[in-house]
Write a protein that holds these residues in place. Sequence first.
Motif, PDB file in Angstrom:
ATOM      1  N   HIS A   1       1.748  -7.193  14.945  1.00 43.72           N
ATOM      2  CA  HIS A   1       0.291  -7.188  15.012  1.00 43.72           C
ATOM      3  C   HIS A   1      -0.323  -6.139  14.091  1.00 43.72           C
ATOM      4  CE1 HIS A   1       0.489 -10.017  18.299  1.00 43.72           C
ATOM      5  NE2 HIS A   1       1.251  -9.180  19.008  1.00 43.72           N
ATOM      6  N   ALA A   2       0.472  -5.187  13.679  1.00 44.24           N
ATOM      7  CA  ALA A   2      -0.053  -4.128  12.809  1.00 44.24           C
ATOM      8  C   ALA A   2      -0.236  -4.643  11.390  1.00 44.24           C
ATOM      9  CB  ALA A   2       0.891  -2.930  12.836  1.00 44.24           C
ATOM     10  N   GLU A   3      -0.756  -3.806  10.524  1.00 49.28           N
ATOM     11  CA  GLU A   3      -0.968  -4.203   9.127  1.00 49.28           C
ATOM     12  C   GLU A   3       0.363  -4.448   8.428  1.00 49.28           C
ATOM     13  OE1 GLU A   3      -3.359  -1.395   7.061  1.00 49.28           O
ATOM     14  OE2 GLU A   3      -5.100  -1.627   8.391  1.00 49.28           O
ATOM     15  N   ALA A   4       0.279  -5.249   7.369  1.00 47.93           N
ATOM     16  CA  ALA A   4       1.485  -5.558   6.603  1.00 47.93           C
ATOM     17  C   ALA A   4       2.087  -4.301   6.013  1.00 47.93           C
ATOM     18  CB  ALA A   4       1.163  -6.563   5.505  1.00 47.93           C
ATOM     19  N   LEU A   5       3.425  -4.215   6.087  1.00 49.95           N
ATOM     20  CA  LEU A   5       4.134  -3.073   5.506  1.00 49.95           C
ATOM     21  C   LEU A   5       4.582  -3.413   4.092  1.00 49.95           C
ATOM     22  CD1 LEU A   5       6.335  -2.162   8.607  1.00 49.95           C
ATOM     23  CD2 LEU A   5       4.169  -1.122   7.914  1.00 49.95           C
ATOM     24  N   THR A   6       4.700  -2.397   3.266  1.00 43.94           N
ATOM     25  CA  THR A   6       5.123  -2.604   1.880  1.00 43.94           C
ATOM     26  C   THR A   6       6.638  -2.712   1.807  1.00 43.94           C
ATOM     27  OG1 THR A   6       3.233  -1.341   1.088  1.00 43.94           O
ATOM     28  CG2 THR A   6       5.062  -1.694  -0.456  1.00 43.94           C
ATOM     29  N   PRO A   7       7.170  -3.828   1.321  1.00 41.00           N
ATOM     30  CA  PRO A   7       8.637  -3.945   1.205  1.00 41.00           C
ATOM     31  C   PRO A   7       9.157  -3.068   0.076  1.00 41.00           C
ATOM     32  CG  PRO A   7       7.571  -5.863   0.239  1.00 41.00           C
ATOM     33  CD  PRO A   7       6.483  -5.050   0.859  1.00 41.00           C
ATOM     34  N   ASN A   8      10.336  -2.500   0.260  1.00 43.59           N
ATOM     35  CA  ASN A   8      10.843  -1.620  -0.793  1.00 43.59           C
ATOM     36  C   ASN A   8      12.350  -1.704  -1.000  1.00 43.59           C
ATOM     37  OD1 ASN A   8      11.664  -0.354   1.516  1.00 43.59           O
ATOM     38  ND2 ASN A   8      10.982   1.701   0.939  1.00 43.59           N
ATOM     39  N   VAL A   9      13.015  -2.686  -0.378  1.00 35.37           N
ATOM     40  CA  VAL A   9      14.448  -2.883  -0.613  1.00 35.37           C
ATOM     41  C   VAL A   9      14.608  -4.219  -1.328  1.00 35.37           C
ATOM     42  CG1 VAL A   9      16.732  -3.092   0.399  1.00 35.37           C
ATOM     43  CG2 VAL A   9      15.052  -1.547   1.426  1.00 35.37           C
ATOM     44  N   ARG A  10      14.975  -4.154  -2.597  1.00 32.89           N
ATOM     45  CA  ARG A  10      14.990  -5.326  -3.465  1.00 32.89           C
ATOM     46  C   ARG A  10      16.416  -5.803  -3.693  1.00 32.89           C
ATOM     47  NH1 ARG A  10      15.624  -5.279  -8.802  1.00 32.89           N
ATOM     48  NH2 ARG A  10      15.212  -3.030  -8.911  1.00 32.89           N
ATOM     49  N   THR A  11      16.580  -7.132  -3.806  1.00 35.26           N
ATOM     50  CA  THR A  11      17.894  -7.709  -4.096  1.00 35.26           C
ATOM     51  C   THR A  11      18.065  -7.894  -5.601  1.00 35.26           C
ATOM     52  OG1 THR A  11      17.185 -10.023  -4.083  1.00 35.26           O
ATOM     53  CG2 THR A  11      17.691  -9.024  -1.950  1.00 35.26           C
ATOM     54  N   ALA A  12      19.258  -8.297  -6.006  1.00 35.82           N
ATOM     55  CA  ALA A  12      19.525  -8.566  -7.422  1.00 35.82           C
ATOM     56  C   ALA A  12      18.713  -9.748  -7.927  1.00 35.82           C
ATOM     57  CB  ALA A  12      21.017  -8.834  -7.631  1.00 35.82           C
ATOM     58  N   GLN A  13      18.211 -10.608  -6.996  1.00 37.34           N
ATOM     59  CA  GLN A  13      17.391 -11.758  -7.383  1.00 37.34           C
ATOM     60  C   GLN A  13      15.894 -11.427  -7.395  1.00 37.34           C
ATOM     61  OE1 GLN A  13      19.712 -12.060  -4.734  1.00 37.34           O
ATOM     62  NE2 GLN A  13      21.313 -12.811  -6.099  1.00 37.34           N
TER      63      GLN A  13
END
Length: 423
Positions: free
Chosen positions: A295-307
């Motif tokens: 329900h909270a605000e969207a979080l910023t993703p920061n773990v990226r894959t090789a794709q």
Amino acid sequence: MDKQIIFEDDHIRVIFLKGSSDTLVVSFGDLISRAKGMSINAEKSLIKYQYNVIGIMPKQKTWFPKSSMLAMQQQIQPILQQFKQIVGYGGSMGGYAAIKYSNLLNMQKIVAFVPQYSIDPDVVQDRRYAEFFDASIHQNMQIQPDEVDPAREYIIVYDPYYAEDKEHFLKIQPLLPKMHVIHLPFTGHEALSVLASSELLNDFVEKPFDITYFYRRVREVKKQSKFYYRHVLDALLHRHHHALLKILENNDLQLDERYFDATIKQKLVQQLFKLKQGTEQNLHKLGALPHFVQHAEALTPNVRTAQQQFVVFNLVSLKLESYAADIIAGNHQYLLPLKVQPNTLVELDLNNDRYLLTMNDRGIHKLIPVGEPLPLDQSPLVFKQYADFCSVSYKQLTLCCGAEGLSHFIENNADEQTKLYCC
């Protein structure tokens, strides 16, 4: 309606159900609908139309051995002789028997769903049923030319795209060059489940065969079948991405949460998210009820894959997956980015509370509030940082992220698909 056992041996139980119609239906059971008390395959549908029925129910997975069928035929001959119209009906193992014993039981019409030609591993490549082949009772068990008659009417229903069943069909076809064929694509071996309908069964038994009429009726029935959509979605998902949306838009599905197995359900939910249509309504139609909602605000993703996708925890499927940043933003209530720091346990922020992400040896994830004891079978995931990349580990295994966004754990921690990168 009156029922009585009219023949029984080690392999089959034969039950006569007396009705009021002029037609006798010989209904063969299959691997699932084996002999159980006085039950008969398709009994409710047959009773509805007051058919006289001989139900030949297998007691074992033995494909109706010929010795049993010959002994039975001698016993039930007085009943067979009372009827001019005898129709055989069955699916899979039952479809095989309906064709093979059509001459023996003098059946004028035979309706066989996804029948086998044989289960002898020396005769067919299909190995689904090879374990049930017994050379002592199955000599020359394939459908023989002298067991069928082109003058009889044979109707076969099968999926031409399902290789295992197509092999059997192609071996039966030369024996019955004039048979009627109804194709039921994308149903696999479940044709009988897809077309389970009292009215359609009655049509098969009573109506003269008209290809246009039967295809119309088959379309009407299959569009009401949950089994049909399960197979269609699984077959079309990767080739026709919008097929899922069309099915959801045009049908008022309210599927049970156990309707799809976990793998298919995860793929369907993932596709909805990629199409940015992961609405509560669509998820409920698929029986994919969210375990948690952010329900909270969207979080910023920061773990990226090789794709070049970002790792998240799916709150519907409870699996680690990867998506593009815009898809995560559009489905942030269900796709939760990992909260990571170098060489620490993997955490998630869910509605301003912190959870450890754990897993057991069966691959089942749980969210454990930070500070609470772990269940005995659960272990936390660990985020590891190396000089050039990062990874997520469970015991000796490492998270592997595929190009389609699905993930699993493998032993090889040097695979390119295990390498993650912090932004």
